[in-house]
Motif scaffolding. Structure first.
Motif, PDB file in Angstrom:
ATOM      1  N   GLN A 102       0.805  -1.220   0.000  1.00  0.00           N
ATOM      2  CA  GLN A 102       0.000   0.000   0.000  1.00  0.00           C
ATOM      3  C   GLN A 102       0.838   1.269   0.000  1.00  0.00           C
ATOM      4  O   GLN A 102       0.570   2.194  -0.746  1.00  0.00           O
ATOM      5  N   GLU A 168      -2.192  -3.014 -14.311  1.00  0.00           N
ATOM      6  CA  GLU A 168      -2.942  -2.507 -13.158  1.00  0.00           C
ATOM      7  C   GLU A 168      -2.017  -1.769 -12.192  1.00  0.00           C
ATOM      8  O   GLU A 168      -2.390  -0.727 -11.634  1.00  0.00           O
ATOM      9  N   TRP A 169      -0.811  -2.288 -12.030  1.00  0.00           N
ATOM     10  CA  TRP A 169       0.126  -1.630 -11.130  1.00  0.00           C
ATOM     11  C   TRP A 169       0.600  -0.294 -11.685  1.00  0.00           C
ATOM     12  O   TRP A 169       0.794   0.662 -10.925  1.00  0.00           O
ATOM     13  N   ASP A 171      -1.207   1.692 -13.478  1.00  0.00           N
ATOM     14  CA  ASP A 171      -2.326   2.599 -13.214  1.00  0.00           C
ATOM     15  C   ASP A 171      -2.301   3.101 -11.769  1.00  0.00           C
ATOM     16  O   ASP A 171      -2.503   4.287 -11.495  1.00  0.00           O
ATOM     17  N   LYS A 172      -2.045   2.189 -10.829  1.00  0.00           N
ATOM     18  CA  LYS A 172      -1.994   2.566  -9.413  1.00  0.00           C
ATOM     19  C   LYS A 172      -0.855   3.544  -9.145  1.00  0.00           C
ATOM     20  O   LYS A 172      -1.020   4.527  -8.411  1.00  0.00           O
ATOM     21  N   ASP A 175      -1.657   6.965 -10.475  1.00  0.00           N
ATOM     22  CA  ASP A 175      -2.619   7.658  -9.599  1.00  0.00           C
ATOM     23  C   ASP A 175      -1.921   8.299  -8.411  1.00  0.00           C
ATOM     24  O   ASP A 175      -2.393   9.301  -7.865  1.00  0.00           O
ATOM     25  N   LYS A 176      -0.795   7.719  -7.995  1.00  0.00           N
ATOM     26  CA  LYS A 176      -0.029   8.256  -6.868  1.00  0.00           C
ATOM     27  C   LYS A 176       1.084   9.201  -7.315  1.00  0.00           C
ATOM     28  O   LYS A 176       1.879   9.651  -6.490  1.00  0.00           O
TER      29      LYS A 176
END
Length: 249
Positions: A102, A168-169, A171-172, A175-176
């Motif tokens: 996280q 997917e990673w 994209d994450k 986003d950060k």
């Protein structure tokens, strides 16, 4: 301490099944071999389900196995569990990690690396460089393959190593607002031209084909390592080490 002397014992058959990816995935467990790996596993004791030791060896006195079950077996059984040329006679059955990632600020993403020695070395290097987590994408060798485990030298017990979808990673991470660096030969910058910050992700790829083009199209920048001699390329694990240490400086 339990003692098993029959190679046909159901527990022995189950341990041997863990030498296959199918059974590791089904059971959510894996087996490590050798004194160093078992000791590293015990340091993270919650993952260790059972220790198996040859009756010719025994546990080192300095080890604290706590309440972990220990089973003594014949040398014949012990050898049948080994995938090395010089078995040490000691094993641990471990639970696969389900750690969530996280708050990782630095990450290594691995795309379709198929050589177990390379993958294990990359995991070990990420651990040594202080990287927060490793994500291994589709097409890569199993992270719990015995050769991967041996090459990683216990790093599986030091940091989160997960299997995941690299798209997917990405994209994450986007986003950060975490910079993502790919590795490529075309349309890339020399790695020394990049000034990294406290957060970054590095994507490295397959030994022959490199990182998939659709992944490279989503990065912040793509990097290459100059070759000054006559070699055509660097081993992917060596290149990973150079880049991780540079970006983490």
């Amino acid at each position: 301490m339990k003692y098993i002397e029959s190679v046909n014992n159901p527990k022995v058959k189950q341990w041997k099944k863990l030498l296959t990816k199918k059974e590791r995935d089904k059971s959510g467990t894996f087996i490590v071999e050798g004194f160093h790996l078992v000791e590293e596993a015990l340091k993270q004791g919650e993952q260790v389900l059972e220790i198996i030791v040859s009756d010719k060896v025994g546990l080192p006195p300095r080890w604290d196995a706590g309440s972990t079950p220990v089973t003594s077996v014949t040398e014949e059984i012990s050898t049948s569990l080994s995938e090395t040329e010089a078995p040490q006679g000691i094993y641990a059955v471990c639970r696969q990690s389900n750690q969530e990632v996280q708050d990782a600020k630095t990450m290594l993403l691995i795309d379709a690396v198929q050589d177990p020695g390379n993958l294990g070395t990359m995991i070990r290097t990420a651990d040594a460089a202080g990287i927060d987590a490793v994500v291994v994408g589709r097409g890569s060798v199993d992270i719990y393959n015995s050769k991967v485990l041996r090459s990683a030298q216990g790093s599986h017990f030091h940091l989160p190593i997960i299997r995941g979808d690299l798209h997917e990673w990405i994209d994450k991470l986007q986003d950060k607002n975490i910079p993502i660096y790919g590795t490529a030969l075309e349309g890339a910058s020399a790695y020394t031209d990049i000034s990294s910050g406290a957060s970054f992700a590095l994507i490295v790829g397959n030994e022959g084909n490199g990182v998939a083009k659709d992944l490279l199209s989503s990065t912040t920048a793509n990097l290459y390592i100059p070759i000054f001699g006559k070699s055509e390329s660097l081993n992917v694990a060596v290149a990973t080490g150079i880049l991780l240490y540079y970006l983490k400086k």
